[in-house]
Structure formats: structure tokens, C-alpha cells
Design an enzyme around this catalytic site. Structure first.
Site, mmCIF file in Angstrom:
data_model
loop_
_atom_site.group_PDB
_atom_site.id
_atom_site.type_symbol
_atom_site.label_atom_id
_atom_site.label_comp_id
_atom_site.label_asym_id
_atom_site.label_seq_id
_atom_site.Cartn_x
_atom_site.Cartn_y
_atom_site.Cartn_z
ATOM 1 N N HIS A 52 -61.296 55.658 -19.547
ATOM 2 C CA HIS A 52 -60.546 54.517 -20.055
ATOM 3 C C HIS A 52 -61.501 53.448 -20.579
ATOM 4 O O HIS A 52 -62.639 53.326 -20.121
ATOM 5 C CB HIS A 52 -59.687 53.912 -18.951
ATOM 6 C CG HIS A 52 -58.626 54.833 -18.444
ATOM 7 N ND1 HIS A 52 -57.735 54.451 -17.473
ATOM 8 C CD2 HIS A 52 -58.305 56.112 -18.777
ATOM 9 C CE1 HIS A 52 -56.910 55.456 -17.219
ATOM 10 N NE2 HIS A 52 -57.243 56.472 -17.995
ATOM 11 N N GLU A 54 -61.598 50.260 -20.083
ATOM 12 C CA GLU A 54 -62.052 49.293 -19.078
ATOM 13 C C GLU A 54 -63.124 49.872 -18.154
ATOM 14 O O GLU A 54 -64.120 49.207 -17.860
ATOM 15 C CB GLU A 54 -60.867 48.808 -18.229
ATOM 16 C CG GLU A 54 -59.753 48.181 -19.024
ATOM 17 C CD GLU A 54 -58.712 49.172 -19.527
ATOM 18 O OE1 GLU A 54 -57.657 48.711 -19.976
ATOM 19 O OE2 GLU A 54 -58.937 50.405 -19.454
#
Length: 158
Positions: A52, A54
Site C-alpha cells: 500500500h 502508506e
């Protein structure tokens, strides 16, 4: 943190998400902003279901910056960090998180899509389970539709 600053930073993160789609990835984008809330230190789009935006950004930031400095920085992301990303942000010692739309908003769009098996575990719950007092801003209701627009287009063509 002022909502105008949050909106400006979220707009930049959304540009990263749109670029990720152009590169064949899911429409998630994150930026790391310095303590001045002006300097964008890193940008990261989503890579795949496990990598991901993040978590990839937090890992890279941890390798490049001192943990005390990261505590003064903000990770700004289009959608609420999932449990995996929240844990990575926590361990990387990034002190502030800003997000535009909630994970439950995303789940409404993706449903049971195997490429986005959304969990119902708010980032605030993950952070509250730890020993650090991270600042969390989001969701921003006035930006919800703007943050979800790339997702509506992406998940509807899947």
C-alpha cells in the site's frame, strides 16, 4: 492543523493516487510532509494489494530520516490507513496522519472485491492500542467525494 492546510495536502496526495492509476495500480496516494507542512519529502502511490502507498512510504521514510524528525512530520493519504499501514506508520514513528475519506467509505465502493479486502478497523483504534500519541486528522467530509472520485471510476471498471 488547519483544514485549509489539510485540503491542500490532500489535493497533492490525490494527484499521486491518480498517477498510480495511470501506472496500472489502485488509486491510493500518500505523501510525507516536513514539519513546516509545506515541504513534500516523499510521494508514494499504491503498488498492489499488499504494498500500500502508506506502508511503502513509511518504510522508505524510516530508512531515510531520523525517527525524531519523522515524529514532527505528517503522512497525508487519500483514504484512511488500513490496519497494516497504521501499524507501519506507528513503527516508523511518523507523528501525524491526515486522511480524506474513511475506510468504511471505501468498503461501500469495493464491497467484497478480492483486490481490496477492507477491514473494519479504524486507524485511530490501531494507534490507540500503542504507547505513542499520534495526531490524526480525518476524514474531511467536505473532501469525501473528491477523494473517492478516482475510486468510483477505478472500481466500477474492474
Amino acid at each position: 492543523m488547519d483544514e485549509d492546510i489539510q485540503a491542500r495536502l490532500l489535493n497533492t496526495a490525490n494527484e499521486v493516487a491518480i498517477k498510480a492509476v495511470g501506472e496500472g495500480h489502485h488509486p491510493f496516494g500518500a505523501i510525507l510532509v516536513g514539519p513546516d507542512l509545506e515541504t513534500v519529502l516523499m510521494r508514494q502511490g499504491n503498488v498492489n494489494t499488499v504494498q500500500h502507498a502508506e506502508s511503502e512510504l513509511a518504510r522508505r521514510a524510516y530508512l531515510e530520516y531520523d525517527p525524531d524528525y519523522l515524529w514532527e512530520c505528517a503522512l497525508v493519504t487519500t483514504l484512511e490507513p488500513c490496519a497494516m499501514c497504521s501499524g507501519t506508520i506507528y513503527w516508523a514513528n511518523i507523528g501525524t496522519v491526515v486522511y480524506g475519506a474513511s475506510e468504511t467509505d471505501l468498503k461501500e465502493l469495493t464491497g467484497a472485491d478480492p483486490e481490496n479486502p477492507t477491514m473494519n478497523l479504524p486507524c485511530r483504534t490501531v494507534f490507540a492500542s500503542g504507547q505513542k500519541n499520534l495526531k490524526v486528522y480525518g476524514p474531511l467530509p467536505n473532501l469525501r467525494d473528491f477523494m473517492l472520485a478516482p475510486h468510483k471510476e477505478f472500481w466500477n471498471r474492474q
